[in-house]
Design an enzyme around this catalytic site. Structure first.
Site, PDB file in Angstrom:
ATOM      1  N   TYR A 128      -3.306 -17.583  -8.146  1.00 32.09           N
ATOM      2  CA  TYR A 128      -2.300 -17.228  -7.129  1.00 32.09           C
ATOM      3  C   TYR A 128      -2.907 -16.403  -5.995  1.00 32.09           C
ATOM      4  O   TYR A 128      -2.486 -16.502  -4.860  1.00 32.09           O
ATOM      5  CB  TYR A 128      -1.141 -16.453  -7.764  1.00 32.09           C
ATOM      6  CG  TYR A 128      -0.261 -17.279  -8.652  1.00 32.09           C
ATOM      7  CD1 TYR A 128       0.603 -18.224  -8.117  1.00 32.09           C
ATOM      8  CD2 TYR A 128      -0.282 -17.116 -10.034  1.00 32.09           C
ATOM      9  CE1 TYR A 128       1.416 -18.981  -8.936  1.00 32.09           C
ATOM     10  CE2 TYR A 128       0.538 -17.874 -10.855  1.00 32.09           C
ATOM     11  CZ  TYR A 128       1.386 -18.809 -10.300  1.00 32.09           C
ATOM     12  OH  TYR A 128       2.182 -19.550 -11.105  1.00 32.09           O
ATOM     13  N   GLY A 129      -3.881 -15.583  -6.351  1.00 31.98           N
ATOM     14  CA  GLY A 129      -4.517 -14.747  -5.333  1.00 31.98           C
ATOM     15  C   GLY A 129      -5.123 -15.595  -4.240  1.00 31.98           C
ATOM     16  O   GLY A 129      -5.005 -15.293  -3.062  1.00 31.98           O
ATOM     17  N   GLU A 131      -7.586  -5.527   5.568  1.00 31.62           N
ATOM     18  CA  GLU A 131      -7.829  -4.115   5.835  1.00 31.62           C
ATOM     19  C   GLU A 131      -8.694  -3.522   4.718  1.00 31.62           C
ATOM     20  O   GLU A 131      -8.590  -3.912   3.568  1.00 31.62           O
ATOM     21  CB  GLU A 131      -6.477  -3.380   5.899  1.00 31.62           C
ATOM     22  CG  GLU A 131      -6.595  -1.966   6.414  1.00 31.62           C
ATOM     23  CD  GLU A 131      -5.242  -1.262   6.453  1.00 31.62           C
ATOM     24  OE1 GLU A 131      -4.225  -1.921   6.727  1.00 31.62           O
ATOM     25  OE2 GLU A 131      -5.207  -0.054   6.202  1.00 31.62           O
ATOM     26  N   CYS A 177      -2.026  -4.915   2.735  1.00 35.29           N
ATOM     27  CA  CYS A 177      -2.161  -4.826   1.283  1.00 35.29           C
ATOM     28  C   CYS A 177      -1.927  -6.210   0.711  1.00 35.29           C
ATOM     29  O   CYS A 177      -1.154  -6.977   1.262  1.00 35.29           O
ATOM     30  CB  CYS A 177      -1.114  -3.891   0.697  1.00 35.29           C
ATOM     31  SG  CYS A 177      -1.334  -2.199   1.191  1.00 35.29           S
ATOM     32  N   ILE A 178      -2.584  -6.504  -0.367  1.00 39.00           N
ATOM     33  CA  ILE A 178      -2.380  -7.816  -0.999  1.00 39.00           C
ATOM     34  C   ILE A 178      -2.393  -7.610  -2.495  1.00 39.00           C
ATOM     35  O   ILE A 178      -3.213  -6.865  -3.021  1.00 39.00           O
ATOM     36  CB  ILE A 178      -3.440  -8.824  -0.505  1.00 39.00           C
ATOM     37  CG1 ILE A 178      -3.217 -10.199  -1.119  1.00 39.00           C
ATOM     38  CG2 ILE A 178      -4.844  -8.351  -0.755  1.00 39.00           C
ATOM     39  CD1 ILE A 178      -3.947 -11.312  -0.384  1.00 39.00           C
ATOM     40  N   LEU A 179      -1.438  -8.231  -3.172  1.00 37.81           N
ATOM     41  CA  LEU A 179      -1.326  -8.008  -4.618  1.00 37.81           C
ATOM     42  C   LEU A 179      -0.734  -9.229  -5.310  1.00 37.81           C
ATOM     43  O   LEU A 179       0.249  -9.801  -4.863  1.00 37.81           O
ATOM     44  CB  LEU A 179      -0.424  -6.804  -4.902  1.00 37.81           C
ATOM     45  CG  LEU A 179      -0.079  -6.577  -6.378  1.00 37.81           C
ATOM     46  CD1 LEU A 179      -1.262  -5.971  -7.119  1.00 37.81           C
ATOM     47  CD2 LEU A 179       1.132  -5.685  -6.549  1.00 37.81           C
TER      48      LEU A 179
END
Lengths: 571, 505
Positions: free
Chosen positions: B373-374, B395, B361-363
């Protein structure tokens, strides 16, 4: 426009692809070439067609001013500094940290608004000294909650409430004088609060699995435990097992070979014994025959020579174990323990320390040797200048204080250098004036400039420019001057000339001291003249008078070649 | 803006023909599709829930073809009652199974698997909602309880039947039409097919994975309305399984450092007096003058990582919290000031990914979004892959925002590599690009195709870099974007033993 059907070659990831810019290809062709195939985005299919996503994807690759709208966050109206009062100490190194959240937040029970109201009311009835503080209240509540959690994990289902007596055990760990007078009443409050919530923990907790049938569909149930993982068959695992099996096979094979080898060794030994026996018997026969026949030759055939040699390496291998015990045994009687032979840690350490000490002493000795001839004329030694080295450009020669000789020799004063009494021009009459250097205004405008640099093989070079005029060519009779120099060195009662070593003219003079012939003959690089390594500050007073007198002549002639070249280039 | 519904097929309530008719505030019920004003435009919207507040009745609406994060509680005034409302199909139709069984043969188009899945999704998620206790129970209770585990006697039979239907090869060009051809009977069967695959899904999640493909896992109604977090107030986008009691609170408070959650300001401020954490509870593995990265082990820091997951679930739709955090490592990006290291965003990573994922997961938290920032997070994930000597990929499924961030990162970096080799007049292979950037070859190919750079010209495959992308690269070079300096990473790939693997990390 006819559409040609082109059969594409399969594109492998290893195919080298030429990279072209758009302008390197015919634009009309390019248009038709870009295939419009649908590409999987990796987004859930049901969401792929969402309006805002499609809007952005339409302009794929272009700096999209279109964005997917999201509910915007806002600035909080709460006072951040009141809620987060502690300041953070920044660390120089990367943070390493392994405490858990529980270890970092102290008491796990946090007072709610209801608790606050209750406690206020509760404390109103008491004198100030007998009041219950917020912290103690929380500690008591924490004990109640923890005990209830441990003793009745299913309290919400079976509705049992832990009695006060059972709670007492947990309270013993707290500060009794502060806590015990209140515990009973707080217990009653806690019980009422628990019951109001259906005997659930007072702090809202996450819903964990209860292994009920509706657990699976309840979105609030989270962080289920994973049962022990089944060994999954993966390629990596297969490779690993194969490796292990191979290794095992190899080891077994080695063992087998070892057994086979020792077996054949024993067979050979038996063979050898047999042969030995045969030889022995033959020899015995031979001896008998010899005696019988009266042959008196030397008996070397009867003595085993080679086999003894062969036995020599074999025998010790077998017989070695016993000797040490035999050697050790007699050692005991003379009082020395066998351990004396072993290296002791203490001895090692002492040895090491001695080594270190010797090393340090040697260094100290070296250092004082190095500083032996050094006379520090500056009264307040200066500390070395820190920071980047000055650039290697030419700098005008100015009188200035030299840096301290070795830092270790100085008293490490950090103060700015101040001109000392002696150096102030109050007493200029004592200073020896060099006549050898031109003092006209022109030369004052253009003071000599020098550059110090490190050349090949770490040689120190001083380049100079702007010298008035060099002394003349060395005459024949002057070349024997070194004889006088040498002799004067030995004299102790050399007349002292008070010279300000930092006077510009003195510097200039020293810089113009002609090179000895052997030095000027060496191939100096053009335009640059080498001077011997920096003159130590104590040199000028010690200059032999003959040399001084000789050099003090007005230097109207040209310098030796290298210097004049340097001057020509600089002017 | 184009008229609503004109773009793409509609996704709201597309499970077959519906009865239409006029409605009013009182007759409008959950499952109805009405026209609702959104941003000044009328849009089709499905009513997912209804509540009565002091200011009147409100309807929770999911808008046609809008992401769920834009779902909202709508007052009566925004609903257009002049338009016909589409009523939910009554449940009893499902009983006419035998009669409609021949229907698929007659119909011109066979349903595609895609459509089935989608339909089933709607049914399932509504169902899961019914199982979920809500603050609005009076409305939920009025719904018939469809799914009970007691119905499983003939489960096998139904599963077989559904497999049959599922196996039908279908080439559906238009889902909308397909949906119209669907019969309730098929729906019922597919529903079971879905629950059948659900077990597989859970099994998949059990062994690895952080993202759910199963829409039933996704609760449809946001439960937290407002979160105080550090200096910001956040408005959650999706459901997150915080304690149920919090859904009644107007506002929830989350400690910025330990991420503990409170429904009560007094508790929260008491906590803040005691909390000594100033940074994520792990080792710092990267620091420059702008951001820091911390590595946190899900097993060792279970509480913190669970809190982080709960927080991020509010902004990630497909994230699953079904299983615990043990098999994941969390890489947390922070910004420093005199108060501590403030959480900007994070990505989680499986300790051992069988599918070669380098991100689970990435947030980036909403208050830090759209600030670049992403890209830093994504770059960091690839830098770690480079150190590991592996090719990585995030994923799936990606969210819409995730897709855009990744595409941007990929295209920027691939174009950089391409232009460098074009300057040197060298050919390049997809594999070469992939190894340089630690990306999978599929992702490289995907990006080349998405940017329409891969062409087939004069009998050979070529890569053409469009002019606009070159210009864009020059423009962004001027902007001096921040990047991760790989030399500042102090990290070695963590090593896990077989017993770690066996005993749940």
């Amino acid at each position: 426009m006819a559409t040609r059907k082109v059969r594409y070659k399969k594109l492998s990831v290893k195919t080298p692809l030429p990279v072209l810019r758009e302008d390197q290809i015919d634009p009309t062709e390019y248009e038709s070439l870009t295939n419009e195939s649908q590409i999987a985005t990796g987004v859930e299919q049901a969401e792929e067609n969402e309006y805002h996503l499609q809007a952005v994807l339409q302009g794929a690759g272009v700096a999209a001013d279109k964005e997917i709208p999201v509910p915007p966050p806002e600035e909080s109206t709460l006072s951040y500094d009141a809620l987060y009062p502690q300041k953070f100490q920044k660390t120089c190194t990367y943070i390493r940290f392994s405490q858990t959240v529980e270890e970092c937040i102290g008491c796990m029970y946090d007072m709610t608004e209801d608790d606050e109201a209750f406690l206020k009311l509760y404390n109103q009835r008491r004198v100030a000294s007998a009041q219950l503080s917020d912290d103690d209240f929380e500690k008591i509540m924490e004990v109640f909650e923890d005990t209830a959690y441990i003793k009745t994990p299913f309290a919400a289902v079976d509705q049992t409430i832990v009695s006060y007596d059972e709670m007492l055990h947990g309270l013993h760990d707290l500060d009794k004088s502060k806590v015990m007078p209140h515990a009973k009443e707080i217990y009653e409050y806690w019980k009422s609060q628990r019951q109001a919530l259906g005997n659930r923990p007072l702090h809202p907790t996450l819903k964990y699995e209860l292994h009920q049938e509706n657990d699976d569909l309840d979105p609030y149930v989270c962080f289920r435990r994973r049962e022990v993982r089944l060994m999954r068959k993966t390629r990596q695992r297969d490779v690993q097992s194969a490796e292990k099996l191979k290794r095992l096979r190899k080891e077994l094979e080695e063992g087998r070979q070892l057994v086979l080898a020792s077996h054949s060794r024993e067979l050979l030994k038996a063979e050898m014994l047999k042969t030995d026996r045969a030889i022995f018997e033959q020899r015995a026969q031979l001896k008998e025959h010899k005696i019988r026949l009266g042959i008196k030759t030397d008996d070397e055939d009867l003595i085993n020579q080679k086999p003894q040699k062969r036995k020599a390496p074999e025998a010790p291998a077998v017989q070695r174990p016993p000797p040490p015990s035999q050697i050790r045994m007699p050692l005991r009687p003379d009082g020395r323990p066998t351990e004396a032979d072993l290296a002791q840690l203490a001895d090692r350490l002492a040895e090491k320390e001695n080594e270190l000490r010797a090393d340090i002493e040697k260094k100290v000795q070296n250092h004082s040797d190095w500083n032996k001839a050094h006379v520090d004329l500056t009264r307040g030694p200066l500390s070395p200048v820190v920071g980047p080295r000055p650039d290697l450009s030419f700098r005008p020669a100015k009188t200035q204080y030299l840096m301290t000789p070795p830092a270790s020799a100085s008293s490490a004063s950090l103060e700015e250098p101040l001109p000392m009494e002696l150096d102030k021009p109050e007493n200029p009459h004592t200073v020896f004036k060099f006549r050898g250097v031109a003092q006209d205004e022109k030369s004052m405008e253009n003071p000599p400039v020098y550059r110090r640099r490190i050349g090949r093989l770490n040689r120190l070079w001083i380049d100079r420019r702007g010298l008035a005029s060099p002394p003349g060519e060395r005459s024949e009779e002057q070349s024997d001057q070194w004889k006088y120099d040498q002799s004067s060195d030995d004299e102790e009662d050399t007349p002292m000339y008070e010279v300000d070593p930092f006077d510009t003219r003195a510097l200039k003079f020293r810089a113009s001291v002609p090179l000895p012939p052997w030095m000027s003959r060496t191939t100096a690089p053009p335009r640059q003249a080498a001077l011997p390594p920096i003159l130590p500050p104590n040199l000028p007073p010690n200059l032999p008078p003959a040399q001084l007198a000789q050099l003090a002549q007005p230097p109207q002639q040209a310098l030796p070649r290298p210097l004049s070249q340097g001057q020509a280039a600089s002017s | 803006m184009s008229p609503p519904g004109a773009n793409g097929e509609s996704t709201v309530g597309s499970d077959g023909p519906r009865q239409k008719g006029k409605a009013n505030t009182d007759t409008l019920k959950v499952g109805c599709i009405a026209w609702v004003i959104k941003d000044g435009q009328p849009r089709r919207a499905e009513i997912l829930s209804i509540r009565d507040t002091k200011s009147g009745r409100q309807f929770y609406c999911n808008f046609d073809n809008f992401n769920k994060r834009l779902d909202e509680w709508v007052p009566v005034a925004r609903i257009d009652f002049n338009q016909d409302v589409e009523w939910p199909n009554p449940e009893k139709e499902k009983q006419k199974e035998g009669k409609t069984k021949k229907a698929p043969a007659v119909s011109k188009k066979q349903p595609s698997k895609k459509a089935q899945k989608k339909v089933a999704k709607r049914e399932q998620s509504v169902a899961s909602e019914e199982q979920t206790p809500h603050p609005w129970t009076e409305f939920v209770e009025s719904q018939p309880q469809v799914k009970t585990p007691a119905k499983t006697e003939d489960a096998e039979d139904k599963a077989n039947a559904s497999l049959e239907v599922g196996g039908t090869p279908g080439v559906g060009p238009d889902e909308m039409e397909l949906d119209e051809d669907e019969t309730p009977a098929e729906r019922a069967k597919k529903e079971r097919a879905q629950s059948f695959s659900r077990e597989e899904e859970i099994e998949k999640l059990r062994t690895s994975g952080s993202m759910t493909q199963n829409p039933a896992e996704i609760s449809r109604i946001r439960n937290i309305s407002r979160v105080e977090f550090g200096r910001y107030v956040l408005f959650p986008w999706y459901f997150s399984p915080y304690p149920e009691a919090f859904s009644q609170e107007d506002c929830m408070f989350i400690c910025e450092f330990c991420l503990s959650y409170y429904g009560d300001l007094k508790s929260f401020s008491r906590h803040r007096q005691k909390c000594t954490l100033h940074h994520p509870p792990g080792n710092e593995i990267y620091r420059d003058d702008f951001v820091s990265f911390f590595e946190i082990d899900g097993r060792r820091q279970r509480t913190w990582c669970r809190n982080l997951c709960l927080l991020s679930k509010m902004f990630l739709d497909h994230k699953t919290l079904y299983y615990d955090v043990d098999p994941f490592l969390f890489y947390v990006m922070t910004t420093r000031d005199e108060h501590g290291n403030h959480l900007i965003g994070y990505f989680s990573k499986e300790k051992e990914s069988t599918d070669g994922y380098n991100v689970a997961c990435i947030l980036t938290l909403p208050q830090y979004q759209r600030k670049g920032y992403g890209r830093l997070l994504i770059q960091f994930s690839y830098e770690l892959s480079k150190i590991e000597g592996k090719l990585g990929s995030p994923e799936k499924p990606l969210s819409d925002l995730g897709l855009l961030s990744y595409r941007q990162y990929w295209s920027e970096n691939i174009i950089e590599v391409l232009l460098q080799s074009s300057e040197r007049e060298e050919k390049c292979t997809i594999e070469g690009i992939a190894t340089t950037l630690a990306m999978t070859t599929q992702d490289v190919e995907h990006t080349l195709q998405a940017l329409k750079m891969q062409v087939y010209h004069k009998g050979e495959h070529k890569v053409v870099v469009p002019e606009k992308l070159i210009k864009q690269r020059e423009k962004s070079k001027l902007k001096q974007k921040r990047i991760i300096d790989p030399d500042l990473i102090q990290w070695k790939p963590p090593v896990f033993t077989a017993s770690n693997r066996t005993w749940g990390w």
